[in-house]
Design a protein around this motif. Structure first.
Motif, PDB file in Angstrom:
ATOM      1  N   ALA A 164      46.869  47.521  66.774  1.00 32.77           N
ATOM      2  CA  ALA A 164      45.728  48.064  67.504  1.00 32.77           C
ATOM      3  C   ALA A 164      44.728  48.750  66.586  1.00 32.77           C
ATOM      4  N   PHE A 165      45.207  49.390  65.511  1.00 27.55           N
ATOM      5  CA  PHE A 165      44.322  50.132  64.614  1.00 27.55           C
ATOM      6  C   PHE A 165      44.205  49.483  63.240  1.00 27.55           C
ATOM      7  N   LEU A 166      44.765  48.286  63.064  1.00 29.27           N
ATOM      8  CA  LEU A 166      44.768  47.662  61.737  1.00 29.27           C
ATOM      9  C   LEU A 166      43.375  47.255  61.294  1.00 29.27           C
ATOM     10  N   GLY A 167      42.461  47.049  62.230  1.00 31.14           N
ATOM     11  CA  GLY A 167      41.096  46.690  61.872  1.00 31.14           C
ATOM     12  C   GLY A 167      40.376  47.746  61.061  1.00 31.14           C
ATOM     13  N   TYR A 168      40.882  48.976  61.086  1.00 34.39           N
ATOM     14  CA  TYR A 168      40.286  50.040  60.274  1.00 34.39           C
ATOM     15  C   TYR A 168      40.766  50.004  58.820  1.00 34.39           C
ATOM     16  N   THR A 169      41.631  49.076  58.491  1.00 37.20           N
ATOM     17  CA  THR A 169      42.166  48.954  57.142  1.00 37.20           C
ATOM     18  C   THR A 169      41.826  47.582  56.569  1.00 37.20           C
ATOM     19  N   ASN A 170      42.148  47.394  55.298  1.00 33.70           N
ATOM     20  CA  ASN A 170      42.018  46.083  54.657  1.00 33.70           C
ATOM     21  C   ASN A 170      43.350  45.342  54.613  1.00 33.70           C
ATOM     22  N   VAL A 171      44.348  45.849  55.326  1.00 36.09           N
ATOM     23  CA  VAL A 171      45.679  45.243  55.327  1.00 36.09           C
ATOM     24  C   VAL A 171      45.645  43.948  56.136  1.00 36.09           C
ATOM     25  N   ARG A 240      32.875  46.512  58.352  1.00 38.11           N
ATOM     26  CA  ARG A 240      32.857  47.166  57.031  1.00 38.11           C
ATOM     27  C   ARG A 240      32.304  48.582  57.127  1.00 38.11           C
ATOM     28  N   GLU A 241      31.203  48.749  57.856  1.00 36.80           N
ATOM     29  CA  GLU A 241      30.599  50.077  57.985  1.00 36.80           C
ATOM     30  C   GLU A 241      31.551  51.045  58.670  1.00 36.80           C
ATOM     31  N   SER A 242      32.222  50.583  59.706  1.00 36.41           N
ATOM     32  CA  SER A 242      33.143  51.454  60.443  1.00 36.41           C
ATOM     33  C   SER A 242      34.308  51.878  59.560  1.00 36.41           C
ATOM     34  N   ARG A 243      34.859  50.947  58.801  1.00 34.68           N
ATOM     35  CA  ARG A 243      35.968  51.285  57.905  1.00 34.68           C
ATOM     36  C   ARG A 243      35.546  52.340  56.886  1.00 34.68           C
ATOM     37  N   GLU A 244      34.385  52.152  56.287  1.00 34.95           N
ATOM     38  CA  GLU A 244      33.926  53.090  55.253  1.00 34.95           C
ATOM     39  C   GLU A 244      33.632  54.465  55.840  1.00 34.95           C
ATOM     40  N   ARG A 245      32.969  54.486  56.995  1.00 37.61           N
ATOM     41  CA  ARG A 245      32.639  55.773  57.615  1.00 37.61           C
ATOM     42  C   ARG A 245      33.899  56.534  58.007  1.00 37.61           C
ATOM     43  N   VAL A 246      34.837  55.851  58.627  1.00 36.36           N
ATOM     44  CA  VAL A 246      36.067  56.512  59.054  1.00 36.36           C
ATOM     45  C   VAL A 246      36.865  56.984  57.849  1.00 36.36           C
ATOM     46  N   ARG A 247      36.926  56.175  56.788  1.00 35.45           N
ATOM     47  CA  ARG A 247      37.659  56.591  55.589  1.00 35.45           C
ATOM     48  C   ARG A 247      37.065  57.872  55.014  1.00 35.45           C
ATOM     49  N   ASP A 248      35.739  57.935  54.883  1.00 41.84           N
ATOM     50  CA  ASP A 248      35.095  59.112  54.297  1.00 41.84           C
ATOM     51  C   ASP A 248      35.245  60.340  55.202  1.00 41.84           C
ATOM     52  N   ARG A 250      37.484  60.826  57.533  1.00 42.60           N
ATOM     53  CA  ARG A 250      38.904  61.190  57.645  1.00 42.60           C
ATOM     54  C   ARG A 250      39.312  62.095  56.485  1.00 42.60           C
ATOM     55  N   THR A 251      38.853  61.777  55.284  1.00 38.54           N
ATOM     56  CA  THR A 251      39.159  62.611  54.124  1.00 38.54           C
ATOM     57  C   THR A 251      38.554  64.003  54.278  1.00 38.54           C
ATOM     58  N   ARG A 252      37.321  64.051  54.745  1.00 36.67           N
ATOM     59  CA  ARG A 252      36.646  65.342  54.917  1.00 36.67           C
ATOM     60  C   ARG A 252      37.342  66.181  55.983  1.00 36.67           C
ATOM     61  N   LEU A 253      37.688  65.556  57.107  1.00 34.05           N
ATOM     62  CA  LEU A 253      38.405  66.277  58.159  1.00 34.05           C
ATOM     63  C   LEU A 253      39.766  66.765  57.683  1.00 34.05           C
ATOM     64  N   ARG A 254      40.489  65.875  57.002  1.00 33.00           N
ATOM     65  CA  ARG A 254      41.838  66.225  56.542  1.00 33.00           C
ATOM     66  C   ARG A 254      41.797  67.450  55.640  1.00 33.00           C
ATOM     67  N   HIS A 307      52.713  69.529  67.614  1.00 28.03           N
ATOM     68  CA  HIS A 307      51.702  68.670  67.018  1.00 28.03           C
ATOM     69  C   HIS A 307      50.542  68.380  67.972  1.00 28.03           C
ATOM     70  N   LEU A 308      49.388  68.123  67.369  1.00 28.76           N
ATOM     71  CA  LEU A 308      48.189  67.669  68.056  1.00 28.76           C
ATOM     72  C   LEU A 308      47.640  66.464  67.292  1.00 28.76           C
ATOM     73  N   ARG A 309      46.856  65.649  67.973  1.00 28.63           N
ATOM     74  CA  ARG A 309      46.212  64.508  67.312  1.00 28.63           C
ATOM     75  C   ARG A 309      44.724  64.559  67.589  1.00 28.63           C
ATOM     76  N   VAL A 310      43.923  64.324  66.543  1.00 33.76           N
ATOM     77  CA  VAL A 310      42.470  64.312  66.706  1.00 33.76           C
ATOM     78  C   VAL A 310      41.914  63.003  66.171  1.00 33.76           C
ATOM     79  N   ALA A 311      40.951  62.451  66.880  1.00 26.57           N
ATOM     80  CA  ALA A 311      40.280  61.238  66.427  1.00 26.57           C
ATOM     81  C   ALA A 311      39.313  61.569  65.292  1.00 26.57           C
ATOM     82  N   VAL A 312      38.922  60.535  64.562  1.00 29.29           N
ATOM     83  CA  VAL A 312      37.889  60.655  63.535  1.00 29.29           C
ATOM     84  C   VAL A 312      36.633  59.986  64.084  1.00 29.29           C
ATOM     85  N   LYS A 313      35.571  60.751  64.244  1.00 34.52           N
ATOM     86  CA  LYS A 313      34.331  60.220  64.807  1.00 34.52           C
ATOM     87  C   LYS A 313      33.218  60.269  63.765  1.00 34.52           C
ATOM     88  N   ASP A 314      31.970  60.387  64.190  1.00 33.29           N
ATOM     89  CA  ASP A 314      30.877  60.467  63.212  1.00 33.29           C
ATOM     90  C   ASP A 314      30.715  61.908  62.738  1.00 33.29           C
TER      91      ASP A 314
END
Length: 326
Positions: A164-171, A240-248, A250-254, A307-314
């Motif tokens: 379901a979430f593999l599209g956010y990766t290059n796997v 491609r844009e979605s993967r890059e935005r979420v990756r960046d 996600r790092t900032r949020l983390r 635990h809690l879970r938060v999405a990564v948005k814009d």
């Protein structure tokens, strides 16, 4: 089963892991498809199947259209699990797996999600892998998945891979394994920002693929879902844009959430799992709600207690989340 998602449009929803953006042109495709919806859809779905096949790297006749990723999961469990049979499941992970197994009369057998590949698949009708896993966010290594798939084949066990979430990766998709006992399940909900459209698909070959095609309900996708889905699957630039935005982001949020005292699990997904070490999860949920933000109470997942879970948005939305939580 409890799920994320908030129906209040005034709430900024971080409880569901949905892309806040969607591909250009979706509205026009939907309007045209709505005009065509006065007739039943072509049950072969040739355009959707070709787009899905190109997206994951398989043959078009191996694609089984479904009304969302969960429908693909249910279909795979329906055709592989009989009453009294055991199914190997990861934990914590998507709660619908166990529910669907029980609906077929099967018995869920849980293993820690990061130890699943160490389990012996012998004696199980089905094994399920979620990659990236929900709610932890970690994707499995393709080599490790391929090795486990071979062991499942030797044991006579079907392997269902929830992507379901593999599209956010290059796997690469498990569909590229081209093994007759493997089913890959895909959702268009998350990456393309259209959870209400209900479009997805399964990929399988051989007798298993034929069984899925036979069991699939007729007209399993409405015309708007099929046409919009095909349009989205072919938008490589959006992916491609979605993967890059979420990756960046996600790092900032983390980093920011770790600085605020949360223990943050590594993630390859559009969400982060937070452990409340020195904070009360109920208080965090309430504080966020007062700020008009919904986040996911992950204590509903098996084995998670704090635990809690938060999405990564814009960026703008993520800044609001950080202001509320830090």
């Amino acid at each position: 089963m409890p799920h994320g998602g908030d129906s209040d449009p005034s709430v900024l929803d971080f409880s569901a892991n949905v892309n806040p953006r969607r591909p250009d042109g979706v509205g026009a495709v939907y309007r045209d498809a709505l005009d065509a919806a006065t007739r039943y859809p072509d049950d072969e779905y040739p355009a959707f199947r070709r787009a899905a096949a190109d997206y994951v790297g398989c043959e078009a006749d191996h694609v089984v259209p479904t009304a969302g990723g969960l429908a693909a999961i249910r279909l795979a469990i329906e055709v592989t699990v009989a009453p009294g049979e055991d199914v190997l499941l990861p934990a914590p992970s998507f709660g619908e797996y166990a529910r669907e197994v029980r609906l077929q009369g099967g018995e869920p057998r849980f293993r820690p999600h990061d130890e699943l590949f160490a389990a012996d698949p012998e004696g199980y009708a089905l094994a399920i892998v979620c990659t990236p896993n929900n709610p932890t966010g970690d994707a499995v290594a393709p080599d490790a998945l391929a090795a486990f798939a071979r062991r499942c084949a030797d044991a006579g066990t079907t392997l269902l891979v929830d992507e379901a979430f593999l599209g956010y990766t290059n796997v690469p998709s498990a569909a590229t394994l081209d093994l007759e006992h493997v089913v890959a399940a895909r959702s268009l909900t998350k990456l393309f920002g259209l959870p209400g459209l209900r479009a997805g698909f399964a990929v399988a070959t051989g007798d298993l693929g034929a069984a899925l095609q036979t069991a699939r309900p007729a007209w399993s996708l409405g015309t708007p879902a099929a046409r919009v889905g095909a349009h989205c699957l072919r938008d490589d630039a959006f992916v491609r844009e979605s993967r890059e935005r979420v990756r960046d982001e996600r790092t900032r949020l983390r980093d920011a959430l770790a600085d605020a005292g949360f223990t943050v699990a590594p993630s390859d997904a559009p969400f982060l799992l937070l452990e409340c070490v020195d904070r009360d999860p109920n208080a965090v949920l309430a504080d966020a709600r007062r700020e008009g933000i919904a986040i996911r109470d992950a204590r509903t997942f098996r084995g998670l207690e704090n635990h809690l879970r938060v999405a990564v948005k814009d960026r703008a939305a993520n800044d609001r989340l950080l202001e509320a939580l830090t």
